[in-house]
Design an enzyme around this catalytic site. Sequence first.
Site, PDB file in Angstrom:
ATOM      1  N   GLY A  54       1.199  -5.256   0.868  1.00 46.33           N
ATOM      2  CA  GLY A  54       0.208  -5.240  -0.220  1.00 46.33           C
ATOM      3  C   GLY A  54       0.668  -5.998  -1.457  1.00 46.33           C
ATOM      4  O   GLY A  54      -0.159  -6.528  -2.209  1.00 46.33           O
ATOM      5  N   GLU A  88       2.941  -5.987   8.262  1.00 45.06           N
ATOM      6  CA  GLU A  88       2.194  -4.828   8.771  1.00 45.06           C
ATOM      7  C   GLU A  88       2.515  -4.484  10.219  1.00 45.06           C
ATOM      8  O   GLU A  88       2.595  -3.315  10.576  1.00 45.06           O
ATOM      9  CB  GLU A  88       0.679  -5.067   8.634  1.00 45.06           C
ATOM     10  CG  GLU A  88       0.138  -4.860   7.231  1.00 45.06           C
ATOM     11  CD  GLU A  88       0.373  -6.046   6.312  1.00 45.06           C
ATOM     12  OE1 GLU A  88       0.996  -7.031   6.747  1.00 45.06           O
ATOM     13  OE2 GLU A  88      -0.058  -5.981   5.157  1.00 45.06           O
ATOM     14  N   LEU A 143       0.844  -1.192   0.000  1.00 42.67           N
ATOM     15  CA  LEU A 143       0.000   0.000   0.000  1.00 42.67           C
ATOM     16  C   LEU A 143       0.881   1.244   0.000  1.00 42.67           C
ATOM     17  O   LEU A 143       1.933   1.275   0.640  1.00 42.67           O
ATOM     18  CB  LEU A 143      -0.914   0.011   1.229  1.00 42.67           C
ATOM     19  CG  LEU A 143      -1.848  -1.183   1.383  1.00 42.67           C
ATOM     20  CD1 LEU A 143      -2.902  -0.894   2.447  1.00 42.67           C
ATOM     21  CD2 LEU A 143      -2.524  -1.577   0.080  1.00 42.67           C
TER      22      LEU A 143
HETATM   23  C1  LIG Z   1      -3.389  -2.266   6.326  1.00 41.23           C
HETATM   24  C2  LIG Z   1      -2.879  -3.631   6.039  1.00 41.23           C
HETATM   25  C3  LIG Z   1      -2.653  -4.058   4.650  1.00 41.23           C
HETATM   26  C4  LIG Z   1      -1.422  -3.695   3.941  1.00 41.23           C
HETATM   27  C5  LIG Z   1      -0.520  -2.746   4.320  1.00 41.23           C
HETATM   28  C6  LIG Z   1       0.634  -2.322   3.481  1.00 41.23           C
HETATM   29  O1  LIG Z   1       0.846  -2.723   2.371  1.00 41.23           O
HETATM   30  S1  LIG Z   1       1.618  -1.104   4.164  1.00 41.23           S
HETATM   31  C7  LIG Z   1       3.041  -0.936   3.114  1.00 41.23           C
HETATM   32  C8  LIG Z   1       4.153  -1.758   3.682  1.00 41.23           C
HETATM   33  N1  LIG Z   1       5.292  -1.761   2.764  1.00 41.23           N
HETATM   34  C9  LIG Z   1       6.528  -1.890   3.188  1.00 41.23           C
HETATM   35  O2  LIG Z   1       6.798  -2.027   4.367  1.00 41.23           O
HETATM   36  C10 LIG Z   1       7.591  -1.833   2.142  1.00 41.23           C
HETATM   37  C11 LIG Z   1       8.399  -0.599   2.262  1.00 41.23           C
HETATM   38  N2  LIG Z   1       9.370  -0.480   1.192  1.00 41.23           N
HETATM   39  C12 LIG Z   1      10.520  -1.192   1.152  1.00 41.23           C
HETATM   40  O3  LIG Z   1      10.818  -2.021   1.990  1.00 41.23           O
HETATM   41  C13 LIG Z   1      11.449  -0.898   0.009  1.00 41.23           C
HETATM   42  O4  LIG Z   1      11.068   0.315  -0.597  1.00 41.23           O
HETATM   43  C14 LIG Z   1      11.500  -1.990  -1.079  1.00 41.23           C
HETATM   44  C15 LIG Z   1      12.195  -3.258  -0.520  1.00 41.23           C
HETATM   45  C16 LIG Z   1      10.116  -2.369  -1.566  1.00 41.23           C
HETATM   46  C17 LIG Z   1      12.302  -1.481  -2.302  1.00 41.23           C
HETATM   47  O5  LIG Z   1      13.571  -1.026  -1.892  1.00 41.23           O
HETATM   48  P1  LIG Z   1      14.422  -0.044  -2.814  1.00 41.23           P
HETATM   49  O6  LIG Z   1      15.739   0.098  -2.151  1.00 41.23           O
HETATM   50  O7  LIG Z   1      14.346  -0.511  -4.248  1.00 41.23           O
HETATM   51  O8  LIG Z   1      13.587   1.324  -2.790  1.00 41.23           O
HETATM   52  P2  LIG Z   1      13.616   2.452  -1.606  1.00 41.23           P
HETATM   53  O9  LIG Z   1      13.373   1.813  -0.286  1.00 41.23           O
HETATM   54  O10 LIG Z   1      14.834   3.287  -1.774  1.00 41.23           O
HETATM   55  O11 LIG Z   1      12.295   3.292  -1.964  1.00 41.23           O
HETATM   56  C18 LIG Z   1      12.242   4.152  -3.085  1.00 41.23           C
HETATM   57  C19 LIG Z   1      11.217   5.248  -2.809  1.00 41.23           C
HETATM   58  O12 LIG Z   1       9.938   4.650  -2.641  1.00 41.23           O
HETATM   59  C20 LIG Z   1       9.376   5.048  -1.391  1.00 41.23           C
HETATM   60  N3  LIG Z   1       8.566   3.929  -0.877  1.00 41.23           N
HETATM   61  C21 LIG Z   1       8.926   2.676  -0.634  1.00 41.23           C
HETATM   62  N4  LIG Z   1       7.887   1.932  -0.214  1.00 41.23           N
HETATM   63  C22 LIG Z   1       6.815   2.761  -0.206  1.00 41.23           C
HETATM   64  C23 LIG Z   1       5.441   2.574   0.123  1.00 41.23           C
HETATM   65  N5  LIG Z   1       4.942   1.392   0.516  1.00 41.23           N
HETATM   66  N6  LIG Z   1       4.637   3.628   0.015  1.00 41.23           N
HETATM   67  C24 LIG Z   1       5.085   4.833  -0.370  1.00 41.23           C
HETATM   68  N7  LIG Z   1       6.381   5.064  -0.687  1.00 41.23           N
HETATM   69  C25 LIG Z   1       7.236   4.033  -0.615  1.00 41.23           C
HETATM   70  C26 LIG Z   1      10.587   5.343  -0.518  1.00 41.23           C
HETATM   71  O13 LIG Z   1      10.241   6.169   0.572  1.00 41.23           O
HETATM   72  C27 LIG Z   1      11.474   6.032  -1.509  1.00 41.23           C
HETATM   73  O14 LIG Z   1      10.956   7.341  -1.712  1.00 41.23           O
HETATM   74  P3  LIG Z   1      11.897   8.637  -1.916  1.00 41.23           P
HETATM   75  O15 LIG Z   1      12.834   8.668  -0.768  1.00 41.23           O
HETATM   76  O16 LIG Z   1      12.576   8.394  -3.245  1.00 41.23           O
HETATM   77  O17 LIG Z   1      10.917   9.793  -1.937  1.00 41.23           O
END
Ligand SMILES: CCC/C=C/C(=O)SCCNC(=O)CCNC(=O)[C@H](O)C(C)(C)COP(=O)([O-])OP(=O)([O-])OC[C@H]1O[C@@H](n2cnc3c(N)ncnc32)[C@H](O)[C@@H]1OP(=O)([O-])[O-]
Length: 305
Positions: A156, A181, A111
């Site tokens: 998500g 989450e 998400l």
């Molecule tokens: C309610 C229950 C149901 C479900 C809930 C959910 O899904 S909750 C979701 C739970 N999700 C997680 O916990 C996953 C969180 N994300 C990660 O762990 C990593 O981004 C990755 C492993 C997916 C990719 O790694 P990588 O090294 O290739 O990439 P990077 O880390 O360098 O990011 C690049 C840019 O993207 C941005 N951004 C990233 N994710 C999100 C997001 N969800 N949203 C918005 N933005 C996001 C990040 O801030 C950065 O922005 P900046 O600074 O350029 O403005």
Amino acid sequence: MALASGVRFPARALLRPWSLLRDTTLGRSEPAAGGGGGGDGARLFGSQRVLVEPDAASGVAVMKFRNPPVNSLSLELLTELVISLEKVENDKTFRGVILTSACPRVFSAGLDLTELCGRNPAHYTEYWKAVQELWLRTYLSSLVLVAAINGACPAGGCIIALACDCRVLADNPKYHIGLNETLLGITTPFWLKDTYVNTIGHRASEQALQLGSLFPPSEALQVGLVDQVVPEDQVLSTALSEMARWLAVPDHARQLTKTMMRKATADRLLRQRDADIQNFVSFICRDSIQKSLQVYLEKLRQRKG
Ligand SMILES: CCC/C=C/C(=O)SCCNC(=O)CCNC(=O)[C@H](O)C(C)(C)COP(=O)([O-])OP(=O)([O-])OC[C@H]1O[C@@H](n2cnc3c(N)ncnc32)[C@H](O)[C@@H]1OP(=O)([O-])[O-]
């Protein structure tokens, strides 16, 4: 627009839902990226964030998410995914869809956290409806859905993969998959918990959900979260082979069986969609939850580079 599952869709998508799609006629438009040969398989259609490569000959469409940098599930991406799936589903040429990513190293980051922070209740309501709608649309699809997971697949992203009939994950230790989450300070809704339990069993789900576990490929295979782990360059071809195996079964028998296996889980949400939305909105609006999400988002931003 009231979709199959009874939900009304965001007004901006409803005015002209198909306007989100560049080419609504199968078999028209630009040549396939990567050159993959002529014929029907080389025709594309899609929208800004969802690229669809239909192969009418095999009855399979490859649907690629392209919402850089990390395919976070913004309201727009959710909307376009639902519309694209509906479009393929309504075209009787197709029997299967492979879901994959057009963004390097990430299937989907889950998400979009910017949709969950600092917005108003009306926005959260609209957003959660779209999340529910995508899950219902994928989970209850009569098509065979295969996830070709070619990158990280947290939260998500995992939800989309779990709704598919089969999951193929690239063998890269960085490509973790799972429902993390709790690490963000939020909880998984009951219908996703149910899907997890249906896939990996009760005890494994209980542990993984509480701990917010993200599994590397070997562990994901071991716990049954994915069906195959293959070298990265073989993810799509393996997904296509899996698809052929599923399509070898007569559609009507397979579809009835799928419905029989999934209906109770989907019905639980369908019976209480509004309550689930209200629950989500009141939860996400809490100051403490907003704070946790903002801290998590900030950490993600700082981690960069
Ligand atoms: C309610 C229950 C149901 C479900 C809930 C959910 O899904 S909750 C979701 C739970 N999700 C997680 O916990 C996953 C969180 N994300 C990660 O762990 C990593 O981004 C990755 C492993 C997916 C990719 O790694 P990588 O090294 O290739 O990439 P990077 O880390 O360098 O990011 C690049 C840019 O993207 C941005 N951004 C990233 N994710 C999100 C997001 N969800 N949203 C918005 N933005 C996001 C990040 O801030 C950065 O922005 P900046 O600074 O350029 O403005």
